[in-house]
Structure formats: C-alpha cells, structure tokens
Design a protein around this motif. Structure first.
Motif, PDB file in Angstrom:
ATOM      1  N   GLN A  50       0.832  -1.199   0.000  1.00 32.04           N
ATOM      2  CA  GLN A  50       0.000   0.000   0.000  1.00 32.04           C
ATOM      3  C   GLN A  50       0.870   1.254   0.000  1.00 32.04           C
ATOM      4  O   GLN A  50       1.662   1.476   0.917  1.00 32.04           O
ATOM      5  N   ALA A  51       0.729   2.080  -1.042  1.00 30.43           N
ATOM      6  CA  ALA A  51       1.396   3.377  -1.061  1.00 30.43           C
ATOM      7  C   ALA A  51       0.704   4.302  -0.068  1.00 30.43           C
ATOM      8  O   ALA A  51      -0.504   4.170   0.194  1.00 30.43           O
ATOM      9  N   PHE A  52       1.454   5.265   0.498  1.00 33.17           N
ATOM     10  CA  PHE A  52       0.824   6.199   1.430  1.00 33.17           C
ATOM     11  C   PHE A  52       1.526   7.548   1.407  1.00 33.17           C
ATOM     12  O   PHE A  52       2.673   7.689   0.963  1.00 33.17           O
ATOM     13  N   ILE A  53       0.798   8.543   1.900  1.00 28.17           N
ATOM     14  CA  ILE A  53       1.290   9.915   2.041  1.00 28.17           C
ATOM     15  C   ILE A  53       1.310  10.244   3.527  1.00 28.17           C
ATOM     16  O   ILE A  53       0.352   9.955   4.243  1.00 28.17           O
ATOM     17  N   GLU A  54       2.377  10.861   3.985  1.00 24.36           N
ATOM     18  CA  GLU A  54       2.599  11.038   5.425  1.00 24.36           C
ATOM     19  C   GLU A  54       2.826  12.504   5.772  1.00 24.36           C
ATOM     20  O   GLU A  54       3.499  13.236   5.053  1.00 24.36           O
ATOM     21  N   ASP A  84      -5.107  10.051  -2.667  1.00 29.06           N
ATOM     22  CA  ASP A  84      -6.465  10.426  -3.093  1.00 29.06           C
ATOM     23  C   ASP A  84      -7.538   9.996  -2.096  1.00 29.06           C
ATOM     24  O   ASP A  84      -8.682   9.711  -2.475  1.00 29.06           O
ATOM     25  N   ASP A  85      -7.188   9.967  -0.809  1.00 26.92           N
ATOM     26  CA  ASP A  85      -8.156   9.585   0.220  1.00 26.92           C
ATOM     27  C   ASP A  85      -7.958  10.515   1.416  1.00 26.92           C
ATOM     28  O   ASP A  85      -6.835  10.910   1.724  1.00 26.92           O
ATOM     29  N   VAL A  86      -9.049  10.862   2.090  1.00 24.67           N
ATOM     30  CA  VAL A  86      -8.947  11.742   3.257  1.00 24.67           C
ATOM     31  C   VAL A  86      -8.997  10.965   4.565  1.00 24.67           C
ATOM     32  O   VAL A  86      -8.630  11.495   5.621  1.00 24.67           O
ATOM     33  N   GLU A  87      -9.462   9.724   4.529  1.00 26.00           N
ATOM     34  CA  GLU A  87      -9.562   8.931   5.753  1.00 26.00           C
ATOM     35  C   GLU A  87      -8.175   8.606   6.302  1.00 26.00           C
ATOM     36  O   GLU A  87      -7.258   8.257   5.554  1.00 26.00           O
ATOM     37  N   THR A  88      -8.032   8.720   7.609  1.00 30.72           N
ATOM     38  CA  THR A  88      -6.743   8.419   8.238  1.00 30.72           C
ATOM     39  C   THR A  88      -6.442   6.930   8.129  1.00 30.72           C
ATOM     40  O   THR A  88      -7.183   6.091   8.627  1.00 30.72           O
ATOM     41  N   PHE A  89      -5.344   6.611   7.465  1.00 35.50           N
ATOM     42  CA  PHE A  89      -4.885   5.233   7.308  1.00 35.50           C
ATOM     43  C   PHE A  89      -4.096   4.791   8.544  1.00 35.50           C
ATOM     44  O   PHE A  89      -4.170   3.649   8.976  1.00 35.50           O
TER      45      PHE A  89
END
Length: 214
Positions: A50-54, A84-89
């Motif tokens: 899973q790619a993510f932005i931090e 492209d998602d606002v929910e906290t992963f």
C-alpha cells in the motif's frame, strides 16, 4: 546492571534550548511531508503493498528529568493517508528522546488501535543513522496490545532505522514482526518513507523565555 548514581533525587540544571541539544535527533524537528511511503501489511490472501502519504510534526519539548537522568526531546504526531483519500490510514503520537549522558535514543509510540511501545537504541551525538528496537515481554523496551491484537496479530518485535541525509531530508525503515494464527512463519509488516521539511519547529517554552530575556 547499569551504573546508576547513589543519589537518585538530585536533578541537573538543563539547557533551556532543546533544539541545540538533540544529539542524533538534530535536524528532525519541524513539520515534514512524505509522498512516497510504502506499507506491506498482512491480508487473508497474502501481503498487500500500500502506497501512502505522510504528514509528521515534531516539536521540541522542555528538557525532562528523572532525578539525575536528563532527556532532550521532540513531541510528534504522524498522520498517514492513502493517495487520493482523506480517511486516516494510520495515526501515531509519542516522543523522540535523547539522553546525552548515556547516548540513548528512545521512541515512545501509541496508536489508536489500542497499542503502545517503547523502543530504545544507542547512537553517537553526531550520528546520521541509528536503530531502535522494542521487544515483546520486555519491561524497559516493551510492547503492549489490546486483547484482539494480542490474539490475532501478536507483535513480537518492532525495529526502526532512521537515516538523515545531506539534502536535509530524513527517512525511516521499520519492521513489525507479527505472529498470525494459521501462518507457519512470522509476518514482517514493513513501512518506509522519506520526509521533506515543509515547516519550521516552534522553540520549546524555556527556550522562548530565555530568548525574551536576552
């Protein structure tokens, strides 16, 4: 056994300027962003990449003492989302601490899924890379989990390696070793990212007071 002083009560006089006394944590204070994170986590049909932005904020705190023990440190909050998602992963809070007298680096961490850990390592004050570890069952660098996580995704070990780069960025690679029912081998849940500074830190309260008094 550690060589602790007989006087366990007398506190030292700390330097008010935390940012100047962070040892290997120097350069990590501030507000950071990383857009190329990668998380490898367990799923029923196999590992998921899973790619993510931090977004990470690390702010200096006033020096902390336990009797003669002295820490300088940073309070942090990490928030991670999928692209492209606002929910906290993933969300994580805690402290990075540096003990100059012993060369000890500590990360405390807590996540809102009901888990906390304290990881410890050692480094020179001018180190540009260091590793910390927390292990199941330890009373000094341990891991605690809520009952479901203890049953389904038992954490045996957590390691994190931090590397500071010449261009001012810093990166981390971490591995969480999980014991999962029905799997013959431990699962290595990994995360990594490189952080770029997007904002400067706010000096700690005693540093601000000292600057105002000059």
């Amino acid at each position: 056994m550690a060589d602790y002083p007989k006087d366990i009560y007398t506190e030292p006089e700390p330097n008010p300027h935390t940012l100047a006394n962070l040892g290997p944590l120097t350069g990590m204070a501030g507000i950071w962003s990383g857009s190329r994170g990668l998380d490898v986590n367990p799923k029923a049909d196999g590992p998921e990449r899973q790619a993510f932005i931090e977004h990470v904020e690390l702010q200096p705190i006033d020096a902390q003492t336990n009797g003669p023990q002295l820490f300088y440190g940073l309070r942090y909050h990490t928030r991670i989302v999928k692209p492209d998602d606002v929910e906290t992963f993933h969300s994580q809070v805690g402290y990075w601490l540096w003990e100059p007298a012993t060369g000890t680096v500590i990360q405390t961490l807590s996540i809102p899924r009901g888990q906390a850990a304290l990881a410890i390592g050692h480094a020179a004050a001018d180190a540009t890379s260091f590793q910390l570890e927390a292990v199941r069952g330890s009373t000094v660098n341990g891991i605690v989990s809520n009952p479901f996580l203890e049953h389904a995704f038992k954490t045996e070990r957590f390691t994190i390696t931090v590397t500071k780069h010449a261009d001012g960025t810093w990166s981390y690679e971490q591995t969480t070793t999980l014991i999962i029912p029905g799997q013959a081998e431990p699962f290595l849940h990994t995360d990594r990212n490189t952080l770029h500074k997007v904002g400067e830190p706010t000096p700690n309260p005693t540093a601000q007071a000292a600057l105002q008094g000059e």
